[in-house]
Scaffold this motif. Structure first.
Motif, PDB file in Angstrom:
ATOM      1  N   SER A  34      48.152  76.849  83.632  1.00  0.00           N
ATOM      2  CA  SER A  34      48.258  76.076  84.872  1.00  0.00           C
ATOM      3  C   SER A  34      47.973  74.610  84.588  1.00  0.00           C
ATOM      4  O   SER A  34      47.371  74.266  83.565  1.00  0.00           O
ATOM      5  N   VAL A  35      48.410  73.775  85.518  1.00  0.00           N
ATOM      6  CA  VAL A  35      48.219  72.327  85.436  1.00  0.00           C
ATOM      7  C   VAL A  35      47.799  71.863  86.825  1.00  0.00           C
ATOM      8  O   VAL A  35      48.455  72.198  87.804  1.00  0.00           O
ATOM      9  N   TYR A  36      46.671  71.135  86.896  1.00  0.00           N
ATOM     10  CA  TYR A  36      46.331  70.594  88.208  1.00  0.00           C
ATOM     11  C   TYR A  36      45.565  69.289  88.094  1.00  0.00           C
ATOM     12  O   TYR A  36      44.685  69.130  87.258  1.00  0.00           O
ATOM     13  N   PRO A  37      45.938  68.336  88.949  1.00  0.00           N
ATOM     14  CA  PRO A  37      45.179  67.086  89.035  1.00  0.00           C
ATOM     15  C   PRO A  37      43.965  67.311  89.935  1.00  0.00           C
ATOM     16  O   PRO A  37      44.053  68.045  90.919  1.00  0.00           O
ATOM     17  N   ASN A  38      42.833  66.705  89.586  1.00  0.00           N
ATOM     18  CA  ASN A  38      41.674  66.844  90.464  1.00  0.00           C
ATOM     19  C   ASN A  38      41.351  65.503  91.116  1.00  0.00           C
ATOM     20  O   ASN A  38      42.039  64.506  90.886  1.00  0.00           O
ATOM     21  N   GLN A  39      40.314  65.472  91.909  1.00  0.00           N
ATOM     22  CA  GLN A  39      39.984  64.282  92.694  1.00  0.00           C
ATOM     23  C   GLN A  39      39.612  63.077  91.842  1.00  0.00           C
ATOM     24  O   GLN A  39      39.677  61.949  92.315  1.00  0.00           O
ATOM     25  N   THR A  40      39.235  63.271  90.587  1.00  0.00           N
ATOM     26  CA  THR A  40      38.890  62.142  89.718  1.00  0.00           C
ATOM     27  C   THR A  40      40.140  61.468  89.144  1.00  0.00           C
ATOM     28  O   THR A  40      40.047  60.397  88.560  1.00  0.00           O
ATOM     29  N   ASN A  68      42.719  60.292  82.918  1.00  0.00           N
ATOM     30  CA  ASN A  68      43.555  59.227  83.481  1.00  0.00           C
ATOM     31  C   ASN A  68      43.294  57.873  82.829  1.00  0.00           C
ATOM     32  O   ASN A  68      44.009  56.917  83.076  1.00  0.00           O
ATOM     33  N   THR A  69      42.288  57.788  81.964  1.00  0.00           N
ATOM     34  CA  THR A  69      41.992  56.553  81.235  1.00  0.00           C
ATOM     35  C   THR A  69      42.731  56.486  79.888  1.00  0.00           C
ATOM     36  O   THR A  69      42.652  55.469  79.194  1.00  0.00           O
ATOM     37  N   HIS A  70      43.441  57.553  79.535  1.00  0.00           N
ATOM     38  CA  HIS A  70      44.191  57.558  78.274  1.00  0.00           C
ATOM     39  C   HIS A  70      45.275  56.482  78.352  1.00  0.00           C
ATOM     40  O   HIS A  70      45.931  56.336  79.382  1.00  0.00           O
ATOM     41  N   PRO A  71      45.488  55.705  77.286  1.00  0.00           N
ATOM     42  CA  PRO A  71      46.450  54.591  77.321  1.00  0.00           C
ATOM     43  C   PRO A  71      47.881  54.996  77.710  1.00  0.00           C
ATOM     44  O   PRO A  71      48.602  54.187  78.292  1.00  0.00           O
ATOM     45  N   VAL A  72      48.279  56.220  77.417  1.00  0.00           N
ATOM     46  CA  VAL A  72      49.632  56.667  77.771  1.00  0.00           C
ATOM     47  C   VAL A  72      49.562  57.904  78.687  1.00  0.00           C
ATOM     48  O   VAL A  72      50.374  58.816  78.592  1.00  0.00           O
ATOM     49  N   PHE A  73      48.596  57.877  79.607  1.00  0.00           N
ATOM     50  CA  PHE A  73      48.378  58.998  80.530  1.00  0.00           C
ATOM     51  C   PHE A  73      49.660  59.402  81.261  1.00  0.00           C
ATOM     52  O   PHE A  73      50.025  60.584  81.282  1.00  0.00           O
ATOM     53  N   ASP A  74      50.337  58.438  81.875  1.00  0.00           N
ATOM     54  CA  ASP A  74      51.533  58.751  82.665  1.00  0.00           C
ATOM     55  C   ASP A  74      52.610  59.409  81.812  1.00  0.00           C
ATOM     56  O   ASP A  74      53.223  60.395  82.232  1.00  0.00           O
ATOM     57  N   ALA A  75      52.831  58.887  80.620  1.00  0.00           N
ATOM     58  CA  ALA A  75      53.853  59.451  79.729  1.00  0.00           C
ATOM     59  C   ALA A  75      53.465  60.864  79.283  1.00  0.00           C
ATOM     60  O   ALA A  75      54.315  61.756  79.214  1.00  0.00           O
ATOM     61  N   MET A  76      52.184  61.077  79.012  1.00  0.00           N
ATOM     62  CA  MET A  76      51.756  62.410  78.582  1.00  0.00           C
ATOM     63  C   MET A  76      51.877  63.420  79.711  1.00  0.00           C
ATOM     64  O   MET A  76      52.353  64.538  79.498  1.00  0.00           O
ATOM     65  N   TYR A  77      51.467  63.045  80.913  1.00  0.00           N
ATOM     66  CA  TYR A  77      51.569  63.961  82.047  1.00  0.00           C
ATOM     67  C   TYR A  77      53.038  64.285  82.326  1.00  0.00           C
ATOM     68  O   TYR A  77      53.406  65.436  82.559  1.00  0.00           O
ATOM     69  N   SER A  78      53.871  63.286  82.259  1.00  0.00           N
ATOM     70  CA  SER A  78      55.311  63.490  82.446  1.00  0.00           C
ATOM     71  C   SER A  78      55.876  64.429  81.386  1.00  0.00           C
ATOM     72  O   SER A  78      56.688  65.312  81.691  1.00  0.00           O
ATOM     73  N   THR A  79      55.434  64.268  80.156  1.00  0.00           N
ATOM     74  CA  THR A  79      55.896  65.131  79.066  1.00  0.00           C
ATOM     75  C   THR A  79      55.473  66.569  79.297  1.00  0.00           C
ATOM     76  O   THR A  79      56.268  67.499  79.102  1.00  0.00           O
TER      77      THR A  79
END
Length: 110
Positions: A34-40, A68-79
């Motif tokens: 599973s994958v889920y975003p949390n409140q942080t 979410n502080t990872h430099p390429v967070f958006d790209a990794m989540y998208s991947t």
């Protein structure tokens, strides 16, 4: 020999599906349950069977964390989402010995 190569091609994704000390690899639920975003704002990735082999402390005994502080967070989540939705092979690599099983990178195979 051709028959052997054919069988290897058919079963190879299944053979590769597993967790090891540095991460997990597989297709779909073989890679993540599973994958889920949390409140942080962090993304929790539920490790599959074999998670006990990971060399990190899973959050609540089940989750790797894509911060979410990872430099390429958006790209990794998208991947991650793309690999799961298209049933491509995904590797999730963790930071060894991390207290929250932090994800360091992900890789999708075409």
């Amino acid at each position: 020999m051709r028959y052997f190569l054919f069988l290897l091609m058919i079963i190879s994704p299944t053979v590769l599906a597993e967790c090891n000390p540095t991460g997990c690899i597989g297709i779909g639920k073989e890679a993540l349950l599973s994958v889920y975003p949390n409140q942080t704002g962090h993304i929790y990735l539920q490790a599959p069977a074999g998670k006990e082999k990971l060399n990190c402390k899973l959050v609540k005994g089940h989750f790797m964390v894509l911060k979410n502080t990872h430099p390429v967070f958006d790209a990794m989540y998208s991947t991650v989402l793309t690999a799961l939705s298209t049933q491509k092979q995904l590797t999730v690599r963790i930071v060894e010995n991390s207290e929250d099983c932090e994800v360091t990178y992900v890789r999708m195979f075409m």
